[in-house]
Design a protein around this motif. Structure first.
Motif, PDB file in Angstrom:
ATOM      1  N   ILE A   1      16.199 -33.776  36.525  1.00 39.14           N
ATOM      2  CA  ILE A   1      17.446 -33.829  37.409  1.00 39.14           C
ATOM      3  C   ILE A   1      18.615 -33.606  36.230  1.00 39.14           C
ATOM      4  O   ILE A   1      19.770 -33.817  36.373  1.00 39.14           O
ATOM      5  CB  ILE A   1      17.462 -35.217  37.939  1.00 39.14           C
ATOM      6  CG1 ILE A   1      17.542 -36.319  36.922  1.00 39.14           C
ATOM      7  CG2 ILE A   1      16.464 -35.568  39.002  1.00 39.14           C
ATOM      8  CD1 ILE A   1      18.311 -37.511  37.467  1.00 39.14           C
ATOM      9  N   GLY A   2      18.022 -33.108  35.121  1.00 41.37           N
ATOM     10  CA  GLY A   2      19.040 -32.576  34.170  1.00 41.37           C
ATOM     11  C   GLY A   2      18.595 -31.187  33.897  1.00 41.37           C
ATOM     12  O   GLY A   2      17.661 -30.667  34.028  1.00 41.37           O
TER      13      GLY A   2
ATOM     14  N   VAL B   1      18.528 -30.671  51.568  1.00 43.79           N
ATOM     15  CA  VAL B   1      19.827 -30.577  50.996  1.00 43.79           C
ATOM     16  C   VAL B   1      19.732 -31.022  49.333  1.00 43.79           C
ATOM     17  O   VAL B   1      20.178 -30.144  48.667  1.00 43.79           O
ATOM     18  CB  VAL B   1      20.918 -31.526  51.408  1.00 43.79           C
ATOM     19  CG1 VAL B   1      21.954 -31.606  50.696  1.00 43.79           C
ATOM     20  CG2 VAL B   1      21.043 -31.248  52.742  1.00 43.79           C
ATOM     21  N   HIS B   2      18.953 -31.774  48.906  1.00 40.04           N
ATOM     22  CA  HIS B   2      18.953 -32.215  47.428  1.00 40.04           C
ATOM     23  C   HIS B   2      18.115 -31.183  46.847  1.00 40.04           C
ATOM     24  O   HIS B   2      18.492 -30.931  45.609  1.00 40.04           O
ATOM     25  CB  HIS B   2      18.129 -33.589  47.289  1.00 40.04           C
ATOM     26  CG  HIS B   2      19.209 -34.637  47.574  1.00 40.04           C
ATOM     27  ND1 HIS B   2      19.698 -35.206  48.660  1.00 40.04           N
ATOM     28  CD2 HIS B   2      20.211 -35.377  46.759  1.00 40.04           C
ATOM     29  CE1 HIS B   2      20.323 -36.075  48.802  1.00 40.04           C
ATOM     30  NE2 HIS B   2      20.925 -36.272  47.628  1.00 40.04           N
ATOM     31  N   LEU B   3      17.018 -30.889  47.168  1.00 43.22           N
ATOM     32  CA  LEU B   3      16.303 -29.555  46.621  1.00 43.22           C
ATOM     33  C   LEU B   3      17.310 -28.379  46.287  1.00 43.22           C
ATOM     34  O   LEU B   3      16.971 -27.838  45.174  1.00 43.22           O
ATOM     35  CB  LEU B   3      15.056 -29.190  47.445  1.00 43.22           C
ATOM     36  CG  LEU B   3      13.693 -30.123  47.324  1.00 43.22           C
ATOM     37  CD1 LEU B   3      12.699 -29.697  48.157  1.00 43.22           C
ATOM     38  CD2 LEU B   3      13.278 -30.168  45.759  1.00 43.22           C
ATOM     39  N   ILE B   4      17.980 -27.833  47.570  1.00 47.14           N
ATOM     40  CA  ILE B   4      18.690 -26.685  47.101  1.00 47.14           C
ATOM     41  C   ILE B   4      19.917 -26.892  46.528  1.00 47.14           C
ATOM     42  O   ILE B   4      20.453 -26.126  45.461  1.00 47.14           O
ATOM     43  CB  ILE B   4      19.060 -26.073  48.516  1.00 47.14           C
ATOM     44  CG1 ILE B   4      19.944 -26.899  49.352  1.00 47.14           C
ATOM     45  CG2 ILE B   4      18.295 -25.549  49.157  1.00 47.14           C
ATOM     46  CD1 ILE B   4      21.161 -26.235  50.427  1.00 47.14           C
TER      47      ILE B   4
ATOM     48  N   HIS C   1      23.516 -30.987  32.268  1.00 46.49           N
ATOM     49  CA  HIS C   1      24.181 -31.550  33.511  1.00 46.49           C
ATOM     50  C   HIS C   1      23.457 -32.599  33.995  1.00 46.49           C
ATOM     51  O   HIS C   1      22.070 -32.358  33.994  1.00 46.49           O
ATOM     52  CB  HIS C   1      24.403 -30.291  34.409  1.00 46.49           C
ATOM     53  CG  HIS C   1      24.867 -30.617  35.741  1.00 46.49           C
ATOM     54  ND1 HIS C   1      25.905 -31.227  36.199  1.00 46.49           N
ATOM     55  CD2 HIS C   1      23.985 -30.664  36.786  1.00 46.49           C
ATOM     56  CE1 HIS C   1      25.955 -31.340  37.304  1.00 46.49           C
ATOM     57  NE2 HIS C   1      24.956 -31.123  37.819  1.00 46.49           N
ATOM     58  N   THR C   2      23.946 -33.727  34.579  1.00 48.21           N
ATOM     59  CA  THR C   2      22.919 -34.689  35.402  1.00 48.21           C
ATOM     60  C   THR C   2      23.136 -34.412  36.877  1.00 48.21           C
ATOM     61  O   THR C   2      24.363 -34.690  37.288  1.00 48.21           O
ATOM     62  CB  THR C   2      23.349 -36.027  34.684  1.00 48.21           C
ATOM     63  OG1 THR C   2      23.239 -36.110  33.602  1.00 48.21           O
ATOM     64  CG2 THR C   2      22.681 -37.202  35.489  1.00 48.21           C
ATOM     65  N   PHE C   3      22.280 -34.418  37.596  1.00 45.30           N
ATOM     66  CA  PHE C   3      22.142 -34.422  38.923  1.00 45.30           C
ATOM     67  C   PHE C   3      22.171 -35.810  39.454  1.00 45.30           C
ATOM     68  O   PHE C   3      21.372 -36.410  39.619  1.00 45.30           O
ATOM     69  CB  PHE C   3      21.088 -33.533  39.481  1.00 45.30           C
ATOM     70  CG  PHE C   3      21.232 -33.434  41.019  1.00 45.30           C
ATOM     71  CD1 PHE C   3      21.871 -32.276  41.684  1.00 45.30           C
ATOM     72  CD2 PHE C   3      20.152 -34.113  42.121  1.00 45.30           C
ATOM     73  CE1 PHE C   3      22.101 -32.262  43.079  1.00 45.30           C
ATOM     74  CE2 PHE C   3      20.538 -33.830  43.385  1.00 45.30           C
ATOM     75  CZ  PHE C   3      21.462 -32.730  43.822  1.00 45.30           C
ATOM     76  N   GLN C   4      23.364 -36.580  39.331  1.00 50.70           N
ATOM     77  CA  GLN C   4      23.413 -37.875  39.594  1.00 50.70           C
ATOM     78  C   GLN C   4      22.921 -38.449  40.932  1.00 50.70           C
ATOM     79  O   GLN C   4      22.399 -39.528  41.062  1.00 50.70           O
ATOM     80  CB  GLN C   4      24.911 -38.338  39.479  1.00 50.70           C
ATOM     81  CG  GLN C   4      25.457 -38.267  38.133  1.00 50.70           C
ATOM     82  CD  GLN C   4      26.789 -38.943  38.028  1.00 50.70           C
ATOM     83  OE1 GLN C   4      27.248 -39.874  38.754  1.00 50.70           O
ATOM     84  NE2 GLN C   4      27.238 -39.190  36.829  1.00 50.70           N
ATOM     85  N   PRO C   5      22.861 -37.714  41.997  1.00 54.94           N
ATOM     86  CA  PRO C   5      22.389 -38.242  43.247  1.00 54.94           C
ATOM     87  C   PRO C   5      20.928 -38.759  43.263  1.00 54.94           C
ATOM     88  O   PRO C   5      20.526 -39.536  43.800  1.00 54.94           O
ATOM     89  CB  PRO C   5      22.533 -37.307  44.239  1.00 54.94           C
ATOM     90  CG  PRO C   5      23.686 -36.387  43.909  1.00 54.94           C
ATOM     91  CD  PRO C   5      23.627 -36.442  42.225  1.00 54.94           C
ATOM     92  N   LEU C   6      20.051 -38.250  41.952  1.00 53.31           N
ATOM     93  CA  LEU C   6      18.771 -38.731  42.179  1.00 53.31           C
ATOM     94  C   LEU C   6      18.443 -39.400  40.809  1.00 53.31           C
ATOM     95  O   LEU C   6      17.222 -39.677  40.639  1.00 53.31           O
ATOM     96  CB  LEU C   6      17.914 -37.509  42.107  1.00 53.31           C
ATOM     97  CG  LEU C   6      17.702 -36.591  43.267  1.00 53.31           C
ATOM     98  CD1 LEU C   6      16.861 -35.109  43.293  1.00 53.31           C
ATOM     99  CD2 LEU C   6      17.181 -37.281  44.444  1.00 53.31           C
ATOM    100  N   LEU C   7      19.433 -40.014  40.191  1.00 52.62           N
ATOM    101  CA  LEU C   7      19.311 -40.893  39.206  1.00 52.62           C
ATOM    102  C   LEU C   7      18.325 -41.962  39.688  1.00 52.62           C
ATOM    103  O   LEU C   7      17.677 -42.617  38.669  1.00 52.62           O
ATOM    104  CB  LEU C   7      20.673 -41.507  38.762  1.00 52.62           C
ATOM    105  CG  LEU C   7      21.663 -40.823  37.562  1.00 52.62           C
ATOM    106  CD1 LEU C   7      22.538 -41.353  37.241  1.00 52.62           C
ATOM    107  CD2 LEU C   7      20.386 -40.506  36.374  1.00 52.62           C
ATOM    108  N   TYR C   8      18.697 -42.708  40.694  1.00 49.92           N
ATOM    109  CA  TYR C   8      17.591 -43.821  41.156  1.00 49.92           C
ATOM    110  C   TYR C   8      16.518 -43.486  41.043  1.00 49.92           C
ATOM    111  O   TYR C   8      15.404 -44.210  40.913  1.00 49.92           O
ATOM    112  CB  TYR C   8      18.156 -44.206  42.375  1.00 49.92           C
ATOM    113  CG  TYR C   8      17.578 -43.515  43.666  1.00 49.92           C
ATOM    114  CD1 TYR C   8      18.131 -42.361  44.141  1.00 49.92           C
ATOM    115  CD2 TYR C   8      16.265 -43.913  44.248  1.00 49.92           C
ATOM    116  CE1 TYR C   8      17.619 -42.019  44.945  1.00 49.92           C
ATOM    117  CE2 TYR C   8      15.691 -43.260  45.243  1.00 49.92           C
ATOM    118  CZ  TYR C   8      16.380 -42.040  45.813  1.00 49.92           C
ATOM    119  OH  TYR C   8      15.992 -41.500  46.841  1.00 49.92           O
TER     120      TYR C   8
END
Lengths: 437, 437
Positions: free
Chosen positions: B63-64, B385-388, B44-51
């Motif tokens: 982030i995968g 929010v991104h960590l949880i 699964h890719t956590f897209q919000p942190l791709l950058y």
């Protein structure tokens, strides 16, 4: 940095940012020299932990460290990603893919690569593991073959995908075998409920009569015991005859059907073109005198895996381990300073700090001179030594967390196939070794 | 798992392990169905942190998250790495590269890909960033062009390597711009003493009159202010005309010489072959009714970015954000349970939790309904929010350490070029998007 300002100082070119090259460059900080450090990658590789990258326990970036970051603030050093094509020892020029680079002193710290002993078929189909890209290829191959196995309807069809043959029972082979056995014993059933644990086989093969050849007999026996207990089949006194990508054959008739052969049975020095044949020793290493100077040269040094310092005490040269490279690098950096000051270079004296090898997630073998022990306490020592040897505080913290997590839940590692490994790429893997990929 | 035992239960095939697909599969745990989850990657890719992967702040593996690991213990689920070639809606079969898979219920959760709006040249030369391999390509390209720049003797020759043009000022473009500006402001001089900070340019381009289009005007203005202060040149009301790999041209005559164009100006749904044309909406999305069912079908659902639920309240469908996918996935999983039990499916109601976007290493924009704030406190909320939301305790700890380290020393990121990015690969990048690489 203003190059003109530096031109009055002699130029030291260091080829290779491994354990040895880095030490040379460090010793030359704030000295009246211009240092040019070349590497085909922009990072240093902490090779002792490559096997954990291969088995998914650590990320590539935890054991790689940016060479630029490492030398931030060293004003007399310039780093370049470069591939050396040839050394011109007459004109004192290193020819590279980014142009010619003149030197006053040259340090060859190019390390070693996998030695297939001329067997082209094995070279074509077996996986080497001497660099981060190779370790990642290995990781993806293991995962892809597990995925492939669950698509096969019969045990017989699954067998070659689930058999892992590690050739060479040195530290790399032993540590890989332990990590693969952990994967089988603790992860396989969770991640692949379709597969029975017993179907996955890990073989460790060596033509010598013992694992961990250079270790004490006590350590070697303990390692073999640990491996056997974890379910690794240790095959000693066994010589590989051939491997065609489907089946590995041994002298004497035995064979194993496998898609996974990992080759760590030997290394050869990476000698740049232009080094005279008279300076090449067994194992494709550069013959050096007792101050690491290439024979027949006054301003070229070779250190670490690529150097062969043949003396009465070391008739085969020194072992190809990080400590030799580090100590040769420190000495050579200091010696170049001495030579520039008009002093005599000092001879190399290797201080053997001992050997460590880890097996699985909580055991290790420690041979520290006359002090030898095995098991959990050796593993704590192993952890400590490797953590302090890593470059970068963040790397240390992250590796430590990974190890603690994997120790506690037995399910460490991210096991992502980020880039599909294509077996046809293996055909060109020798090229991969010498080019940044 | 014994497949025979399960055959009495209906089969739910879920295509895609993104935010939506995962929720569907979770809702079906311990229910009387057999779930088959397909994805072209095993993670699964956590897209919000791709950058952050693209700019080296985080490792890909942070982030995968392994889909197998995520569904360990869910006994009615099988995961397969598979590429869907076609859906046969008559016979209820998904055709894939690992064979045909029959379904009783099908959930299409294939997400979206970069939309170049038919401009083949831009597609050929500009970099997309919708997957981990693409983010890594971007990372390597940035680093390689910095390395390339120091080899060029004149400012003019260096300029195209040091100019970064981000097309599309949505969250992705804004967050990338902030991260690249941090790289310029805090890392460039340390890692590349040969380069002057001022030579590196970051441009953020949009044809809209504001950055962060869907955000409040207040948030949008604050974002633009933060970016400008960090040295990003924000070009609004500007349309891209062409890009040939060397120079990007805008309508009206302006142009910038650059080797680095990053395209985040639009997305299009990834619709499998076999979906009828009558079910395709604008943006290549699948038209669904108010229970996420594909129009004209009784047993096929589409959720997340690939779904277009056109209602009076949402004339253009829902925004392409993780929350929509998550909520549609949860509902669809529950609805499939309801349908199997003979109950009516419930309609979708989107609960908008608000929007967050980060700029640089310690500022963010928070639009939480009527509550809006910007700056450091918004950044703390963004971090939390991104960590949880990340999957896996280890990932959370490691991401947190990376953020703290980068906040404190302003020099985070490993910046290794593990695999050289070759620009010629861009020509086939559309293929890369749809195949695991």
């Amino acid at each position: 940095m203003n190059p003109n300002e530096l031109s009055k100082f002699p130029t030291v070119v260091v080829i290779g940012g491994g354990f040895g090259g880095i030490q040379v460059a460090k010793q030359l900080a704030n000295k009246p020299v211009e240092v040019i450090l070349l590497d085909k990658h922009n990072y240093h590789t902490f090779q002792p932990l490559l096997y954990q990258v291969a088995t998914g326990g650590l990320e590539a970036e935890s054991i790689g460290f940016s060479l630029r970051k490492n030398f931030e603030g060293q004003k007399n050093l310039r780093f370049r990603i470069a591939e050396v094509s040839k050394i011109d020892t007459e004109s004192n020029i290193v020819h590279t893919d980014i142009g010619p680079i003149p030197y006053d002193y040259l340090v060859i710290a190019t390390g070693s690569t996998t030695n297939f002993f001329g067997n082209k078929d094995i070279e074509k189909y077996a996986m080497p593991m001497k660099s981060i890209p190779e370790a990642l290829n290995l990781r993806y191959m293991v995962l892809q073959n597990l995925e492939e196995a669950i698509l096969k309807p019969s045990k017989e069809e699954r067998a070659p995908y689930l058999s892992f043959v590690l050739v060479g029972a040195g530290p790399t082979g032993v540590e890989l075998a332990g990590a693969l056995a952990e994967l089988r014993n603790h992860v396989l059933n969770k991640d692949y409920p379709e597969l029975a644990k017993e179907e996955m086989k890990v073989y460790l093969v060596d033509f010598l009569p013992k694992v961990l050849g250079p270790f004490s007999d006590e350590g070697s026996k303990a390692a073999q015991g640990f491996l056997t207990k974890m379910g690794v089949e240790v095959l000693l006194n066994v010589k590989v005859e051939s491997y065609n990508g489907e089946e590995i054959k041994f002298e004497g008739g035995k064979s194993i059907r496998t898609k996974n052969v990992i080759w760590s049975a030997g290394v050869a020095g990476v000698v740049p073109d232009g080094v005279g044949k008279e300076a090449i020793e067994r194992g494709n290493r550069i013959k050096v005198d007792n101050v690491c100077r290439m024979v027949g040269s006054s301003n070229i040094f070779a250190i670490g895996d690529v150097a062969a310092m043949i003396t009465d005490d070391t008739p085969k040269g020194h072992p190809g381990v990080a400590q030799v490279a580090i100590q040769m690098g420190q000495l050579t950096g200091k010696n170049i300073n001495r030579i520039i000051r008009g002093e005599q270079p000092e001879p190399f004296k290797y201080f053997d700090k001992g050997s460590l090898a880890t097996i699985g997630r909580n055991k290790a073998i420690a041979d520290l001179g006359k002090i030898r022990f095995q098991g959990f306490f050796a593993w704590l020592i192993w952890m400590f030594v490797h953590l302090i040897s890593l470059m970068g505080g963040r790397n240390r913290v992250i590796v430590f967390i990974n190890w603690v997590a994997s120790y506690m839940n037995n399910n460490g590692g991210s096991r992502l196939i980020i880039r599909k490994f294509k077996p046809e790429e293996l055909a060109s893997k020798t090229e991969q070794v010498s080019k940044p990929d």
